[in-house]
Design an enzyme around this catalytic site. Structure first.
Site, PDB file in Angstrom:
ATOM      1  N   ASP A 425       0.858  -1.178   0.000  1.00 13.83           N
ATOM      2  CA  ASP A 425       0.000   0.000   0.000  1.00 13.83           C
ATOM      3  C   ASP A 425       0.903   1.239   0.000  1.00 13.83           C
ATOM      4  O   ASP A 425       2.107   1.137   0.254  1.00 13.83           O
ATOM      5  CB  ASP A 425      -0.887  -0.034   1.251  1.00 13.83           C
ATOM      6  N   LYS A 426       0.320   2.411  -0.269  1.00 16.45           N
ATOM      7  CA  LYS A 426       1.136   3.626  -0.278  1.00 16.45           C
ATOM      8  C   LYS A 426       0.897   4.494   0.950  1.00 16.45           C
ATOM      9  O   LYS A 426       1.766   4.660   1.790  1.00 16.45           O
ATOM     10  CB  LYS A 426       0.856   4.454  -1.542  1.00 16.45           C
ATOM     11  N   THR A 427      -0.317   5.007   1.063  1.00 20.51           N
ATOM     12  CA  THR A 427      -0.606   5.983   2.108  1.00 20.51           C
ATOM     13  C   THR A 427      -0.551   5.346   3.487  1.00 20.51           C
ATOM     14  O   THR A 427      -1.255   4.388   3.766  1.00 20.51           O
ATOM     15  CB  THR A 427      -1.996   6.605   1.882  1.00 20.51           C
ATOM     16  N   PHE A 594     -11.965  21.468  -6.545  1.00 18.32           N
ATOM     17  CA  PHE A 594     -11.092  20.515  -7.239  1.00 18.32           C
ATOM     18  C   PHE A 594     -11.802  19.174  -7.380  1.00 18.32           C
ATOM     19  O   PHE A 594     -12.525  18.740  -6.494  1.00 18.32           O
ATOM     20  CB  PHE A 594      -9.798  20.331  -6.447  1.00 18.32           C
ATOM     21  N   LYS A 617      -5.696  27.318  -9.122  1.00 19.52           N
ATOM     22  CA  LYS A 617      -4.529  26.438  -8.993  1.00 19.52           C
ATOM     23  C   LYS A 617      -4.943  25.080  -9.535  1.00 19.52           C
ATOM     24  O   LYS A 617      -6.092  24.637  -9.375  1.00 19.52           O
ATOM     25  CB  LYS A 617      -4.083  26.344  -7.533  1.00 19.52           C
ATOM     26  N   GLY A 733      -5.055   3.284  -3.464  1.00 18.86           N
ATOM     27  CA  GLY A 733      -6.320   3.888  -3.855  1.00 18.86           C
ATOM     28  C   GLY A 733      -6.161   5.303  -4.353  1.00 18.86           C
ATOM     29  O   GLY A 733      -7.133   5.918  -4.791  1.00 18.86           O
ATOM     30  N   ARG A 841      -5.842   3.806  -7.900  1.00 16.95           N
ATOM     31  CA  ARG A 841      -7.288   3.795  -7.707  1.00 16.95           C
ATOM     32  C   ARG A 841      -7.807   2.377  -7.503  1.00 16.95           C
ATOM     33  O   ARG A 841      -8.860   1.998  -8.010  1.00 16.95           O
ATOM     34  CB  ARG A 841      -7.993   4.434  -8.906  1.00 16.95           C
ATOM     35  N   LYS A 847      -7.038  -5.119  -4.821  1.00 17.09           N
ATOM     36  CA  LYS A 847      -5.740  -5.395  -4.207  1.00 17.09           C
ATOM     37  C   LYS A 847      -5.595  -6.888  -3.920  1.00 17.09           C
ATOM     38  O   LYS A 847      -4.539  -7.486  -4.169  1.00 17.09           O
ATOM     39  CB  LYS A 847      -5.583  -4.596  -2.917  1.00 17.09           C
ATOM     40  N   ASP A 871      -6.610  -2.708   3.370  1.00 11.12           N
ATOM     41  CA  ASP A 871      -5.518  -3.607   2.989  1.00 11.12           C
ATOM     42  C   ASP A 871      -5.694  -5.022   3.530  1.00 11.12           C
ATOM     43  O   ASP A 871      -4.876  -5.896   3.243  1.00 11.12           O
ATOM     44  CB  ASP A 871      -4.172  -3.054   3.489  1.00 11.12           C
TER      45      ASP A 871
END
Length: 1181
Positions: A425-427, A594, A617, A733, A841, A847, A871
C-alpha cells in the site's frame, strides 16, 4: 472557529459541484428486485415487519477459530500433516501383538505433538480474539425511546439511530441524516478504506438536514429500501421514505464503517449495513489457513519416506517369507531355535504367506523411526522462539509510538526468507500522511534550498558512482541539512530560502507577482481556521493535507488566513509598501472546487476596492492550456522548474489568476446559476462546461511543489530490497499522479525509466460512455485494455536488447478488465517483464485479486504490506501479510501475520530475520531427516543380520528417548541460534537473500543429499561396528559380543555421529550449542548407567551393560572413535570440495572474514558467486 460560527456556514451554497442534489436514476427502478431487496425500518425496532428481517449483528471477528469449531478445525489442520496420520494408525495398531514395542511409546509422543501445536494455535487465535473484543466493545450513542444511551458497537442493529462525534470512527455503514452544520454536510476521512488522505464531503438529504438535535428525533420514523450488501465502495442505490416523501439515496449520503468523521462536531445517522455486511468487511476475506512452502515440501518428503518405508518393509517381508517357508524341510528344522514346529502364526512355516503379511505390518512399525515424529513439535518450538527474537529486536522498535515488531503467528517465519514479490500500500505505509511545502517557482524564479528524499538519494548515488564529484555533493548535502535544521519545525511548511523568508520577499524584483501568488494560496481553498483560545495560535482543518500546507505556507510568508464566514474571507496581510501587517477581507462569490476530472480549483472573490478576481490552482496540463497570450511571460522557466520538481518526487500545482469585468461576471454568474439548479440528466456536463468558460485567459504566477513526506528510510529500504532481488509493486487507492510521484520519491520509479501507462482515460472511451450503453462500454473498454497490454508487450520486445528499464502504471477501472479471465495472463506477463508496477485507484477487492494473481501466476512467495482496513484482503491473500501499526488504527495489524511500526523495518525483518529463519528451518529439517535415516536404517541392516525376524536392534527406552533427549536439543539450538553471517553483513550483502528466494538450502538435490548422507552413516555405523567386534573376544575374560552389547555399541556410535555431524554443520557457535551437543552425548552415558542399575525386570537388556560389559573393554571405545571419524569423512569431504570450487554466497563471506579481508563490495560478491571462486580481492566499500 467556534461551533456556532461554523454552523452558520452553508457549505452546500459555497460549493459548486460536491453538494448536488441526488437524482433518481435507472438503478433506482430496480429496487425490490434481486440484489436490491434490503428494507430498513429506521428508529422503529418494535415494528413487527422489522422483527422478521434477519439482518446480521454488528459483531466483527478476524479469528481463525470459534469455540465450536476449534477442536474439529484444529484437528483437521494437524492431520493435514501426513506424518501425524501415519503415527495415529501406528498407535492404534501398536496395541496388538504385532508391535515390536509398547503402544504408549508411540501414542504418548503423538498426543504431546498434537496437543502442543493445538495449544499454540489456541493462544495465537485468542490474541486475535482479544483485539476483536476490544473493537466490538467500543461505545456509541444510540437514540432510544427514552432518549440517547450508550451502546456497544457489537449490539447495533440495522435501523438504529446513532450519533457520532468528531474524530470518531463510524461503527457500521450509516445513512447520514444531519450534522451540526445547518445544511447537513460533513467531512469524512476514508483513508482506512481507499488510502486517500483528502477529506470527502458528504451531504444529507434536505428532507432530514434540519433534524439537528436529540429532541427532533423523538417521532422520527422512516423506511429505507436499498441494494443488498456488496463490496462496491464507490456506489450506493436506495430510497428514503419519510413524511410521505420519497428521496433517492446515493453514496453522497453514506458513511462507511472504518472511515472517520473530521472537521464536523457531530452527525446523526441510521445504521444500514452491520458487521460483515458492511462494505469494508465485504471487501475482506476469511482468515486463511496459511502454510509455508517448506512445510508443504516437507509433506512431500514424508511421502517419499513412506514409500521407502513400504519398500523396505516389503523387501524384508519377502525375505522373511522365504526363510520361514523353509524352516521345516523334509522333517528337519532349519532355524531350530525358533521352534517352527511349535510356534504362533507369526513364525508358522505352514502359513508362511500369512506370517509374511503380519511381518510386513510389524516392519511398518519397526522402521517408523525413518519418519521423525518429533520434527513437527520441534519446528513449532523453534518457530515460537524465533518469533520471540523478532518481537524483542531493538532495531525494529519504534520509540516514537512505543511499538515493537510483533510476530502474530509463528507458522510462517521461514517464508520471510523466500519473498519474491512485495505488494505494498502507499498511504500510511510508504508515507507519513503529511504534506510539506518545500519549493515553489514564482515569476520564473525557483525558491527553496532544501533537498527531497529523491534528490538526496540521487546525490548519494552520484557520490558512489563518481567519487570525483563526491566532495562537492557531500558539501551540498551538509549545507541542505544545516539550512533545514536551523529553521523552526512547522507541520506542513518546510520551505527554506532567505530570499523570501521573514518578509524579505518584499525586496525581490517581482514582489507584486509574489504578493499575488501568496494571496492565491491564502484564498483559493475551503479550509476552516481554528483559533486556540489559550495560545491564540491558528490551525486549519482542510479537505486534504496539500490544501492545509498551502494555507500554512501563505501564513508563514505574510498572508495569514484567520477567519471565514458564509460570504467573506479575512486575512492578515504583509503590506509590501509599509512592510506592516494589515487586515483585509474578501467577499467570496464562488468556489469551483477541485475534482479528479477537473484537476483544478478556482475561487471568485471581490476585493475591498471592488475588483473581481478569479484565483486558480491546478495541474500543469490543465492550467498552461488556459493561459492568455499576455500571461505566459515566464512559462518556459516555470515548466523547467516543474520538471525539476517532478524529478525530485514532488507534487506540483500551477498558480494563476485573472481580473474579471463586472459585465462578464454577471453574465457568467447567471448562466452558472441556471446550470447549478437544473434537474436535467446532463446537469454535470453543462455545469462543468459553464465553469470552463470563466477559467480561461489566466495570468501565470508560478508553481507550488509539495512533498508527500515518506517515512524515514523508505528509499534506502526499497533500494536494499531491490538489490536482494525482490520485486516491489505498489497497490494504492490514490490517483495516478500521486502514485507516480511517490514512485519516484521512494525510488521505485527512476529517471530514465520508460513508463507503460494503461488507462481508460481517453476520448474514445469517454464518447462511448456518454452514449449510456453499458454493454457497449464494457466491450470497448475490454478491447482498449487488451490493445494497450499488447502494445506494452510489443514495446518491451522492441527494447529487449536495450538496458532501459520499464515501469507499468495501471488505474482501477483498467484493472477490472485486466483481471478478467481473458486478459489476466497477458497482464501478468507484461507486469512481470517490468521492473516496477503501480496499480492506482485500486479497491480493496482489486488489491486482493492482484495479490492472488501474482501468487498463483508466479508460484513464488508473496508479501503484502499495508496499514488500513482497506488492505486486509490483500494481507490475508498473500503468503505473508505485514501490517503497519501506524495512525490508521489496528485493523491491518490485527489481520496480519507480522506487524511492524515503520516500512523501513521490513528490510531487517526480511534480510536478517527472514534469511536466518529460512536457513535455520531448512537446515533443521534436513538434519532431522538425516539423523532419523541414519538411525532408522540401522534397524534394517540389523534385521537382515537377524534373518528378518522383526527383532529391534535396541532397547525400547533407547528408541523412545532418541528423538526426545539424545538428539533433539542440538537441533533446536540450531533452529534458534545459528547464523551464517551476522545481521550487519546480511544487510551489507542483500544478495545473500537470494539463497532463500531460489530455495538453495531446501532444494530437492540438497534434501536427497542429506538423506544419502544418512544412508552412508547408517551403513558405516552398522557394518563397521559388527565387523570390528563380532569376530573376537570382546571382554578381557574372553566373552564374545552378545545382543545387548551390540545394541549399546551401535547406539553409542549413532548418538556420537549425529551430534558431531551437527557440530561440523553449525556456522555460529554459542555456549548453548556446545552445552546441548556435548551435553546430549554425556546424557546418553549418564542415562545408560542409571537405567542399567534398575532391576532387570525394568532395564531388561540394559542391565549394567555399560558398567560391566562395554566400558571396561577397549574395543568399545576404539570402535566408537573409528565409526564416528569414518561416518563424518564423507560430509567433511563434500563441504571442503563445495567451499573450494562451488561456494555459496555465505561461504564467500565467511572465508573472506576468516582471512581478514572483510571489505568486499556487493558487486564483487555477485561476480564471485557466479564464477564459483573464493579468491577474494580486497576492495574498499
Amino acid at each position: 472557529m467556534s461551533s456556532a460560527r461554523m454552523r452558520g456556514i452553508h457549505f452546500s451554497k459555497l460549493y459548486s459541484f460536491s453538494c448536488f442534489r441526488t437524482l433518481f436514476k435507472d438503478e433506482h427502478s430496480r429496487l425490490g428486485e434481486k440484489g436490491y431487496s434490503r428494507i430498513i425500518y429506521c428508529n422503529d425496532p418494535d415494528n413487527p415487519e422489522a422483527a422478521q428481517l434477519r439482518n446480521r449483528r454488528n459483531y466483527v471477528y478476524t479469528t481463525k477459530y470459534t469455540v465450536v469449531n476449534f477442536i474439529p478445525k484444529s484437528l483437521f489442520e494437524q492431520f493435514r500433516r501426513v506424518a501425524n496420520i501415519y503415527f495415529l494408525v501406528i498407535a492404534c495398531v501398536s496395541f496388538s501383538e504385532l508391535a515390536p514395542y509398547t503402544a504408549y511409546s508411540v501414542l504418548g509422543p503423538l498426543i504431546l505433538v498434537i496437543g502442543a501445536t493445538m495449544a499454540k494455535e489456541a493462544v495465537e487465535d485468542w490474541r486475535r480474539r482479544k483485539q476483536d473484543i476490544e473493537a466490538n466493545n467500543r461505545k456509541i450513542e444510540v437514540y432510544g425511546k427514552s432518549g440517547t444511551f450508550v451502546e456497544r458497537w457489537k449490539n447495533l442493529r440495522a435501523g438504529d439511530l446513532v450519533k457520532v462525534y468528531k474524530d470518531d470512527y463510524f461503527p457500521a455503514d450509516l445513512l447520514l441524516l444531519s450534522s451540526n452544520y445547518d445544511d447537513g454536510i460533513c467531512y469524512v476521512e476514508t483513508m482506512n478504506l481507499d488510502g486517500e488522505t483528502n477529506l470527502k464531503l458528504k451531504h444529507a438529504l434536505n428532507l432530514t438536514a434540519s433534524l439537528r438535535d436529540d429532541d427532533s428525533f423523538k417521532h422520527f420514523k422512516a423506511v429505507i429500501k436499498c441494494e443488498d450488501p456488496n463490496e462496491d465502495l464507490y456506489s450506493f442505490v436506495g430510497t428514503l421514505s419519510y413524511h410521505g416523501q420519497q428521496s433517492p439515496l446515493s453514496l453522497q449520503q453514506m458513511l462507511l464503517r472504518d472511515s472517520k468523521l473530521r472537521n464536523t462536531e457531530y452527525v446523526y445517522g441510521v445504521v444500514v449495513f452491520t458487521g460483515h455486511d458492511t462494505k469494508v468487511m465485504q471487501n475482506a476475506t476469511d482468515p486463511p489457513s496459511k502454510r509455508s512452502k517448506i512445510e508443504r515440501r516437507m509433506d512431500k518428503i514424508i511421502y517419499i519416506l513412506f514409500g521407502v518405508l513400504i519398500l523396505i518393509s516389503s523387501v524384508g517381508s519377502v525375505f522373511f517369507w522365504l526363510s520361514t517357508r523353509n524352516d521345516i524341510r523334509n522333517g528337519e528344522l532349519d532355524r531350530w531355535y525358533l521352534r517352527p514346529d511349535d510356534t504362533t502364526v507369526l513364525f508358522d512355516p505352514k502359513r508362511a504367506l500369512l506370517a509374511a503379511f503380519l511381518h510386513f505390518l510389524t516392519a511398518l512399525m519397526l522402521y517408523g523411526y525413518l519418519i521423525p515424529i518429533s520434527l513437527y513439535v520441534s519446528i513449532e518450538l523453534v518457530k515460537v522462539l524465533q518469533s520471540i527474537f523478532i518481537n524483542k529486536d531493538q532495531e525494529m522498535y519504534y520509540e516514537e509510538t512505543d511499538k515493537p515488531a510483533h510476530a502474530r503467528t509463528s507458522n510462517l517465519n521461514e517464508e520471510l526468507g523466500q519473498i519474491d514479490t512485495i505488494l505494498s500500500d502507499k498511504t500510511g505505509t510508504l508515507t507519513c500522511n503529511s504534506m510539506e511545502f518545500v519549493k515553489c517557482s514564482i515569476a520564473g524564479v525557483s525558491y527553496g534550498r532544501g533537498m527531497t528524499e529523491v534528490e538526496r538519494a540521487r546525490a548519494m548515488r552520484k557520490i558512489y558512482e563518481h567519487p570525483e564529484v563526491g566532495d562537492s555533493l557531500t558539501n551540498l548535502l551538509k549545507t541542505s541539512d544545516a539550512e533545514v535544521g536551523s529553521s523552526k519545525s512547522i507541520k506542513g511548511f518546510n520551505l527554506s530560502d532567505e530570499r523570501i523568508m521573514d518578509g524579505k520577499w518584499v525586496r525581490e524584483p517581482n514582489r507584486d507577482i509574489i504578493e499575488n501568488f501568496l494571496r492565491v494560496l491564502a484564498l483559493c481553498h475551503t479550509a476552516i481556521p481554528d483559533v486556540n483560545k489559550e495560545s491564540g495560535k491558528i490551525s486549519y482543518e482542510a479537505e486534504s493535507p496539500d490544501e492545509a500546507a498551502f494555507v500554512i505556507t501563505a501564513r508563514e510568508l505574510g498572508f495569514e488566513f484567520y477567519e471565514r464566514t458564509q460570504t467573506r474571507l479575512f486575512l492578515h496581510e504583509l503590506d509590501p509598501l509599509n512592510r506592516r501587517m494589515v487586515n483585509r477581507s474578501y467577499e467570496l462569490l464562488h468556489v469551483l472546487e477541485f475534482s479528479s476530472a477537473r484537476k483544478r480549483m478556482s475561487v471568485i472573490v471581490k476585493t475591498e476596492d471592488n475588483k473581481l478576481m478569479l484565483l486558480s490552482k491546478g495541474a500543469d496540463s490543465i492550467i498552461f492550456g488556459r493561459l492568455s497570450d499576455e500571461g505566459r511571460g515566464f512559462e518556459a522557466e516555470t515548466k523547467e522548474h516543474i520538471s525539476q520538481y517532478s524529478e525530485a518526487g514532488l507534487r506540483t500545482l500551477v498558480v494563476a489568476y485573472r481580473e474579471l469585468g463586472e459585465k462578464e461576471y454577471k453574465l457568467w454568474a447567471h448562466e452558472f446559476f441556471n446550470a447549478k439548479t437544473s434537474l436535467a440528466a446532463d446537469r454535470d456536463e453543462v455545469l462543468d462546461a459553464t465553469a470552463d468558460k470563466i477559467e480561461r485567459n489566466l495570468i501565470l504566477l508560478g508553481a507550488t511543489a509539495v512533498e508527500d513526506k515518506l517515512q524515514k528510510g523508505v528509499p534506502e529500504c526499497i533500494d536494499k530490497l531491490a538489490k536482494a532481488g525482490i520485486k516491489i509493486w505498489i497497490l494504492t487507492g490514490d490517483k495516478m499522479e500521486t502514485a507516480i510521484n511517490i514512485g519516484y520519491a521512494c525510488g521505485l520509479l527512476r529517471q530514465g525509466m520508460e513508463r507503460i501507462v494503461i488507462s481508460l482515460d481517453n476520448p474514445h472511451i469517454d464518447a462511448v460512455e456518454k452514449q449510456g450503453d453499458k454493454e457497449m462500454l464494457a466491450k470497448a473498454s475490454g478491447e482498449s485494455i487488451a490493445r494497450q497490454i499488447q502494445d506494452g508487450r510489443s514495446q518491451l520486445r522492441s527494447f529487449k536488447e536495450s538496458p532501459i528499464d520499464f515501469g507499468l502504471i495501471i488505474d482501477g477501472k483498467s484493472l477490472n478488465f485486466a483481471l478478467s479471465d481473458g486478459l489476466e495472463h497477458s497482464f501478468l506477463g507484461l507486469a512481470l517483464s517490468c521492473v516496477s508496477v503501480i496499480c492506482c485507484r485500486s479497491s480493496p477487492k482489486q488489491k486482493a485479486l492482484v495479490t492472488r494473481l501474482v501468487k498463483v501466476g508466479t508460484g513464488s512467495t508473496t508479501l503484502a504490506i499495508g496499514d488500513g482496513a482497506n488492505d486486509v484482503g490483500m494481507l490475508q491473500e498473500a503468503d505473508i501479510g505485514v501490517g503497519i501499526t501506524g495512525v490508521e488504527g489496528m485493523q491491518a495489524a490485527m489481520s496480519s501475520d507480522f506487524a511492524i511500526a515503520q516500512f523501513c523495518y521490513l528490510e531487517r525483518l526480511l534480510l536478517v530475520h527472514g534469511h536466518w529463519c529460512y536457513r535455520r528451518i531448512a537446515m533443521m529439517i534436513c538434519y532431522f531427516f538425516y539423523k532419523n535415516i541414519a538411525f532408522g536404517l540401522t534397524f534394517l541392516w540389523f534385521e537382515a543380520y537377524a534373518s528378518f525376524s522383526g527383532q529391534a536392534a535396541y532397547n525400547d527406552w533407547y528408541m523412545a528417548f532418541y528423538n526426545v533427549f539424545f538428539t533433539s536439543l542440538p537441533v533446536i539450538a540450531l533452529g534458534v541460534f545459528d547464523q551464517d553471517v551476522s545481521a550487519r553483513l546480511s544487510l551489507k550483502y542483500p544478495l545473500l537473500y537470494q539463497e532463500g528466494v531460489q530455495n538453495t538450502l531446501f532444494s530437492w538435490s540438497r534434501i536427497l543429499g542429506w538423506m544419502f548422507n544418512g544412508f552412508i552413516s547408517s551403513v558405516i555405523i552398522f557394518y563397521f561396528t559388527t565387523n570390528s567386534i563380532t569376530l573376537q573376544a570382546f571382554r578381557s575374560d574372553g566373552h564374545v559380543l552378545d545382543y545387548e552389547i551390540l545394541g549399546v555399541t551401535m547406539y553409542t556410535c549413532v548418538v556420537w555421529v549425529v551430534n558431531c555431524q551437527m557440530a561440523i554443520s553449525i556456522n555460529y557457535f554459542t555456549w548453548i550449542q556446545h552445552f546441548f551437543i556435548w551435553g546430549s552425548i554425556a546424557f546418553w552415558y549418564l542415562f545408560i548407567i542409571i537405567y542399567g542399575y534398575l532391576p532387570p525386570t525394568i532395564s531388561t537388556t540394559a542391565y549394567k551393560v555399560l558398567v560391566e560389559a562395554c566400558a571396561p573393554s577397549p574395543f568399545f571405545w576404539l570402535v566408537t572413535l573409528l565409526v564416528v571419524v569414518s561416518a563424518l569423512v564423507p560430509y567433511f569431504t563434500y563441504r571442503a570440495f563445495q567451499t573450494r570450487f562451488h561456494p555459496m554466497y555465505h561461504d564467500i563471506i565467511q572465508i573472506s572474514r576468516s582471512e581478514g579481508r572483510e571489505k568486499m563490495s556487493p558487486a564483487e560478491l555477485t561476480e564471485q558467486g557466479k564464477d564459483g571462486s573464493i579468491s577474494i580481492t580486497h576492495i574498499e566499500d
